[in-house]
Design an enzyme around this catalytic site. Structure first.
Site, PDB file in Angstrom:
ATOM      1  N   HIS A 123       0.834  -1.197   0.000  1.00 52.19           N
ATOM      2  CA  HIS A 123       0.000   0.000   0.000  1.00 52.19           C
ATOM      3  C   HIS A 123       0.874   1.255   0.000  1.00 52.19           C
ATOM      4  O   HIS A 123       1.818   1.367   0.799  1.00 52.19           O
ATOM      5  CB  HIS A 123      -0.914  -0.025   1.225  1.00 52.19           C
ATOM      6  CG  HIS A 123      -2.043   0.938   1.153  1.00 52.19           C
ATOM      7  ND1 HIS A 123      -2.366   1.785   2.180  1.00 52.19           N
ATOM      8  CD2 HIS A 123      -2.943   1.194   0.167  1.00 52.19           C
ATOM      9  CE1 HIS A 123      -3.419   2.517   1.855  1.00 52.19           C
ATOM     10  NE2 HIS A 123      -3.787   2.169   0.626  1.00 52.19           N
ATOM     11  N   ASP A 127      -5.030   5.143   4.319  1.00 50.40           N
ATOM     12  CA  ASP A 127      -6.463   5.249   4.040  1.00 50.40           C
ATOM     13  C   ASP A 127      -7.200   5.777   5.276  1.00 50.40           C
ATOM     14  O   ASP A 127      -6.956   5.319   6.407  1.00 50.40           O
ATOM     15  CB  ASP A 127      -7.040   3.880   3.660  1.00 50.40           C
ATOM     16  CG  ASP A 127      -6.662   3.465   2.240  1.00 50.40           C
ATOM     17  OD1 ASP A 127      -6.107   4.314   1.509  1.00 50.40           O
ATOM     18  OD2 ASP A 127      -6.910   2.295   1.891  1.00 50.40           O
ATOM     19  N   HIS A 207     -13.666   5.873   1.272  1.00 47.57           N
ATOM     20  CA  HIS A 207     -12.510   6.327   2.061  1.00 47.57           C
ATOM     21  C   HIS A 207     -11.687   7.311   1.233  1.00 47.57           C
ATOM     22  O   HIS A 207     -11.873   7.447   0.025  1.00 47.57           O
ATOM     23  CB  HIS A 207     -11.641   5.140   2.492  1.00 47.57           C
ATOM     24  CG  HIS A 207     -10.866   4.504   1.397  1.00 47.57           C
ATOM     25  ND1 HIS A 207     -11.429   3.600   0.504  1.00 47.57           N
ATOM     26  CD2 HIS A 207      -9.559   4.628   1.023  1.00 47.57           C
ATOM     27  CE1 HIS A 207     -10.513   3.183  -0.352  1.00 47.57           C
ATOM     28  NE2 HIS A 207      -9.364   3.802  -0.060  1.00 47.57           N
ATOM     29  N   HIS A 209      -7.841   7.979   0.106  1.00 48.62           N
ATOM     30  CA  HIS A 209      -6.477   7.464   0.035  1.00 48.62           C
ATOM     31  C   HIS A 209      -5.555   8.682  -0.004  1.00 48.62           C
ATOM     32  O   HIS A 209      -5.660   9.531  -0.889  1.00 48.62           O
ATOM     33  CB  HIS A 209      -6.298   6.605  -1.228  1.00 48.62           C
ATOM     34  CG  HIS A 209      -4.882   6.144  -1.425  1.00 48.62           C
ATOM     35  ND1 HIS A 209      -4.399   4.991  -0.858  1.00 48.62           N
ATOM     36  CD2 HIS A 209      -3.846   6.686  -2.144  1.00 48.62           C
ATOM     37  CE1 HIS A 209      -3.130   4.825  -1.222  1.00 48.62           C
ATOM     38  NE2 HIS A 209      -2.780   5.857  -2.002  1.00 48.62           N
TER      39      HIS A 209
END
Length: 235
Positions: A123, A127, A207, A209
């Site tokens: 990732h 988030d 959400h 990011h």
């Protein structure tokens, strides 16, 4: 008695009277002198006592002045230390105020460098789970260098996105947006609304990011939480 004898007796009595008067005068003078001497002695003693007392008072006054000056210096040092102590958090707070959280009312979910099937490697950001339509703001003042669909040029996985260039050479990226409110070239301030959060692109739920990058492009991200902590902001 013959006149001669009478005359002699009278002269003798007169001489005796004069002698008595003279003796009495000398006695009075002696007594007066003793009294003057006696009077002079307490005066001298009083003067000496006054001088000693004055010196003692002067020493006491000087000691009191020195003690007061020392106390004032101590208070000044204490006040200065207190001001320095207060100035440090104030400086940190001022520094933190220039960087703000990109959204409010969030829950942190996937973090930087976390492994997962949804990402090509790990990732690339942090988030923040928020409802669709939550206001997204610029984390720091700067200039918008990317804005729009297809990840603003970084690929469809990001959905609608924005990238802002900051004065310290860093870049912040905001992705999965439902709406973009800024355009390329626009100057924004810290805390200014730039978009609304969403669920676009490769997203498993609503959400934001958020990334911090060293260039405007994908692949240059650093840990955003650690970066913001370095700026005095705790998320």
């Amino acid at each position: 008695m013959s006149p001669r004898v009478t005359s002699r007796s009278s002269r003798t009595a007169l001489l005796r009277t004069r002698a008595a008067v003279l003796a009495a005068g000398l006695g009075a003078s002696a007594v007066l002198g003793a009294g003057v001497a006696a009077a002079a002695t307490p005066t001298a003693t009083t003067a000496a006592t006054t001088a000693v007392s004055g010196s003692a008072h002067a020493v006491q006054a000087q000691a009191a002045a020195q003690a007061k000056a020392a106390e004032l210096a101590k208070k000044a040092a204490t006040a200065k230390a207190a001001q320095a102590k207060q100035a440090k958090p104030a400086a940190a707070k001022k520094k933190a105020a220039s960087w703000v959280a990109p959204v409010k009312g969030y829950t942190k979910t996937a973090s930087f460098a976390q492994n997962g099937a949804r990402w090509q490697s790990t990732h690339s950001g942090q988030d923040f789970a928020v409802p669709v339509g939550t206001k997204v703001v610029a984390a720091h003042g700067g200039t918008v260098v990317k804005a729009g669909g297809n990840g603003a040029g970084d690929g469809p996985a990001y959905g609608n996105a924005v990238v802002i260039k900051h004065g310290n050479g860093s870049y912040s990226q905001y992705a999965h947006l439902s709406k973009v409110n800024v355009r390329i070239g626009q100057v924004v301030a810290a805390g200014q609304q730039i978009a609304l959060s969403g669920n676009t692109g490769n997203s498993s739920g609503p959400h934001l990011h958020f990334e911090i990058r060293t260039t405007p492009n994908y692949g240059t991200a650093v840990d955003p939480i650690a970066f913001l902590r370095g700026q005095g902001l705790s998320l």
